[in-house]
Write a protein that holds these residues in place. Structure first.
Motif, PDB file in Angstrom:
ATOM      1  N   GLY A  27     -55.666 -95.778  12.075  1.00  0.00           N
ATOM      2  CA  GLY A  27     -56.169 -95.192  13.220  1.00  0.00           C
ATOM      3  C   GLY A  27     -56.694 -96.054  13.605  1.00  0.00           C
ATOM      4  N   GLY A  28     -56.106 -95.755  15.108  1.00  0.00           N
ATOM      5  CA  GLY A  28     -57.085 -96.314  16.061  1.00  0.00           C
ATOM      6  C   GLY A  28     -57.253 -96.235  17.035  1.00  0.00           C
ATOM      7  N   TYR A  29     -57.584 -97.693  18.326  1.00  0.00           N
ATOM      8  CA  TYR A  29     -57.151 -96.784  19.595  1.00  0.00           C
ATOM      9  C   TYR A  29     -57.058 -98.013  20.568  1.00  0.00           C
ATOM     10  CZ  TYR A  29     -60.297 -93.605  18.436  1.00  0.00           C
ATOM     11  OH  TYR A  29     -61.229 -92.262  17.525  1.00  0.00           O
ATOM     12  N   ILE A  30     -55.975 -97.755  21.720  1.00  0.00           N
ATOM     13  CA  ILE A  30     -55.468 -98.653  21.995  1.00  0.00           C
ATOM     14  C   ILE A  30     -56.203 -98.718  23.972  1.00  0.00           C
ATOM     15  CG2 ILE A  30     -53.305 -99.367  23.548  1.00  0.00           C
ATOM     16  CD1 ILE A  30     -52.095 -98.165  21.317  1.00  0.00           C
ATOM     17  N   THR A  31     -57.303-100.366  24.110  1.00  0.00           N
ATOM     18  CA  THR A  31     -57.501-100.465  25.323  1.00  0.00           C
ATOM     19  C   THR A  31     -56.269-100.480  26.698  1.00  0.00           C
ATOM     20  OG1 THR A  31     -58.160-102.715  25.113  1.00  0.00           O
ATOM     21  CG2 THR A  31     -59.580-100.846  24.780  1.00  0.00           C
ATOM     22  N   GLY A  32     -56.901-100.615  28.458  1.00  0.00           N
ATOM     23  CA  GLY A  32     -56.164-101.257  28.781  1.00  0.00           C
ATOM     24  C   GLY A  32     -56.890-100.697  30.008  1.00  0.00           C
ATOM     25  N   GLU A  33     -55.865-100.501  31.091  1.00  0.00           N
ATOM     26  CA  GLU A  33     -55.517-100.260  32.432  1.00  0.00           C
ATOM     27  C   GLU A  33     -54.388 -99.683  33.663  1.00  0.00           C
ATOM     28  OE1 GLU A  33     -56.581-103.604  35.741  1.00  0.00           O
ATOM     29  OE2 GLU A  33     -56.654-104.632  33.371  1.00  0.00           O
ATOM     30  N   VAL A  34     -54.738 -98.752  34.363  1.00  0.00           N
ATOM     31  CA  VAL A  34     -54.099 -97.890  34.903  1.00  0.00           C
ATOM     32  C   VAL A  34     -53.779 -98.791  36.157  1.00  0.00           C
ATOM     33  CG1 VAL A  34     -52.608 -96.027  35.940  1.00  0.00           C
ATOM     34  CG2 VAL A  34     -53.510 -96.265  33.151  1.00  0.00           C
ATOM     35  N   ARG A  35     -52.773 -99.317  37.349  1.00  0.00           N
ATOM     36  CA  ARG A  35     -53.092-100.060  38.081  1.00  0.00           C
ATOM     37  C   ARG A  35     -51.834 -99.961  39.057  1.00  0.00           C
ATOM     38  NH1 ARG A  35     -54.618-106.321  36.672  1.00  0.00           N
ATOM     39  NH2 ARG A  35     -52.662-106.488  36.063  1.00  0.00           N
ATOM     40  N   ASP A  36     -51.996 -99.824  40.398  1.00  0.00           N
ATOM     41  CA  ASP A  36     -50.520 -99.321  41.039  1.00  0.00           C
ATOM     42  C   ASP A  36     -49.456 -99.221  40.674  1.00  0.00           C
ATOM     43  OD1 ASP A  36     -52.180-101.258  43.149  1.00  0.00           O
ATOM     44  OD2 ASP A  36     -51.709-103.039  42.196  1.00  0.00           O
ATOM     45  N   GLY A  37     -49.198 -98.452  39.333  1.00  0.00           N
ATOM     46  CA  GLY A  37     -48.110 -97.750  39.266  1.00  0.00           C
ATOM     47  C   GLY A  37     -47.959 -98.069  37.944  1.00  0.00           C
ATOM     48  N   GLU A  38     -48.852 -99.103  37.529  1.00  0.00           N
ATOM     49  CA  GLU A  38     -48.467 -99.363  35.762  1.00  0.00           C
ATOM     50  C   GLU A  38     -49.669 -99.880  35.047  1.00  0.00           C
ATOM     51  OE1 GLU A  38     -46.230-103.287  37.682  1.00  0.00           O
ATOM     52  OE2 GLU A  38     -48.034-103.786  37.079  1.00  0.00           O
ATOM     53  N   ILE A  39     -49.207 -98.929  33.758  1.00  0.00           N
ATOM     54  CA  ILE A  39     -49.825 -98.986  32.788  1.00  0.00           C
ATOM     55  C   ILE A  39     -50.031 -99.853  31.311  1.00  0.00           C
ATOM     56  CG2 ILE A  39     -50.522 -98.016  30.369  1.00  0.00           C
ATOM     57  CD1 ILE A  39     -49.795 -95.272  31.637  1.00  0.00           C
ATOM     58  N   LEU A  40     -51.081-100.909  32.157  1.00  0.00           N
ATOM     59  CA  LEU A  40     -51.178-102.009  30.979  1.00  0.00           C
ATOM     60  C   LEU A  40     -51.664-101.918  29.599  1.00  0.00           C
ATOM     61  CD1 LEU A  40     -52.202-104.358  33.763  1.00  0.00           C
ATOM     62  CD2 LEU A  40     -49.351-104.256  33.265  1.00  0.00           C
ATOM     63  N   LEU A  41     -51.082-102.125  28.271  1.00  0.00           N
ATOM     64  CA  LEU A  41     -52.625-101.882  27.295  1.00  0.00           C
ATOM     65  C   LEU A  41     -52.372-103.459  27.006  1.00  0.00           C
ATOM     66  CD1 LEU A  41     -49.518 -98.839  25.669  1.00  0.00           C
ATOM     67  CD2 LEU A  41     -51.167 -98.958  27.235  1.00  0.00           C
ATOM     68  N   LYS A  42     -53.126-103.387  26.083  1.00  0.00           N
ATOM     69  CA  LYS A  42     -53.707-104.562  26.005  1.00  0.00           C
ATOM     70  C   LYS A  42     -53.888-104.798  24.388  1.00  0.00           C
ATOM     71  CE  LYS A  42     -55.817-104.881  30.107  1.00  0.00           C
ATOM     72  NZ  LYS A  42     -57.031-106.016  31.458  1.00  0.00           N
ATOM     73  N   GLU A  43     -55.199-104.660  24.632  1.00  0.00           N
ATOM     74  CA  GLU A  43     -55.975-104.511  22.703  1.00  0.00           C
ATOM     75  C   GLU A  43     -56.472-103.605  21.651  1.00  0.00           C
ATOM     76  OE1 GLU A  43     -60.037-106.766  21.459  1.00  0.00           O
ATOM     77  OE2 GLU A  43     -59.529-106.453  23.401  1.00  0.00           O
ATOM     78  N   LEU A  44     -56.140-103.325  20.782  1.00  0.00           N
ATOM     79  CA  LEU A  44     -56.477-102.548  19.279  1.00  0.00           C
ATOM     80  C   LEU A  44     -58.038-102.745  18.783  1.00  0.00           C
ATOM     81  CD1 LEU A  44     -54.270-100.213  17.476  1.00  0.00           C
ATOM     82  CD2 LEU A  44     -54.671-102.539  15.785  1.00  0.00           C
TER      83      LEU A  44
END
Length: 86
Positions: A27-44
Motif C-alpha cells: 500500500g502507499g500514496y500517489i502524488t500529483g496535481e489537478v489543473r485545467d481539467g487534468e489529473i497528473l499522477l507523479k510519484e509513489l
C-alpha cells in the motif's frame, strides 16, 4: 466534470514493478496535481507497513514517519493505493 488522467512513465514503471514482483499486498500514496481539467499522477510514496498476501496495515505512526521521510511531497497526495499480489 470529466478529467483526463495522465500517469508519469516513472510512476507507471514503479506500479508495474510492484504488481509483477511482489507476492504480497503493498500500500502507499500517489502524488500529483489537478489543473485545467487534468489529473497528473507523479510519484509513489511508500510508508512503513505490515503486509500479507491479503492485507495491508499502515499505522498512524507510519503516517507520521511518511511525513518526515517525504516532507512537503505529502501535501500533494491525491490517492491511496494498494496492490493485489495476484
Amino acid at each position: 466534470m470529466k478529467y483526463k488522467v495522465f500517469i508519469y512513465p516513472s510512476l507507471m514503471q514503479k506500479l508495474e514493478f510492484i504488481a509483477n514482483n511482489y507476492n504480497y499486498e503493498v500500500g502507499g500514496y500517489i502524488t500529483g496535481e489537478v489543473r485545467d481539467g487534468e489529473i497528473l499522477l507523479k510519484e509513489l510514496l511508500l510508508p512503513s507497513q505490515s503486509v500479507s498476501g491479503v492485507h495491508v496495515d499502515i499505522t498512524p505512526e507510519a503516517q507520521i514517519e511518511l511525513r518526515r521521510k517525504y516532507g512537503k511531497k505529502c501535501f500533494s497526495i491525491l490517492a491511496h493505493f494498494h496492490s493485489h499480489h495476484s
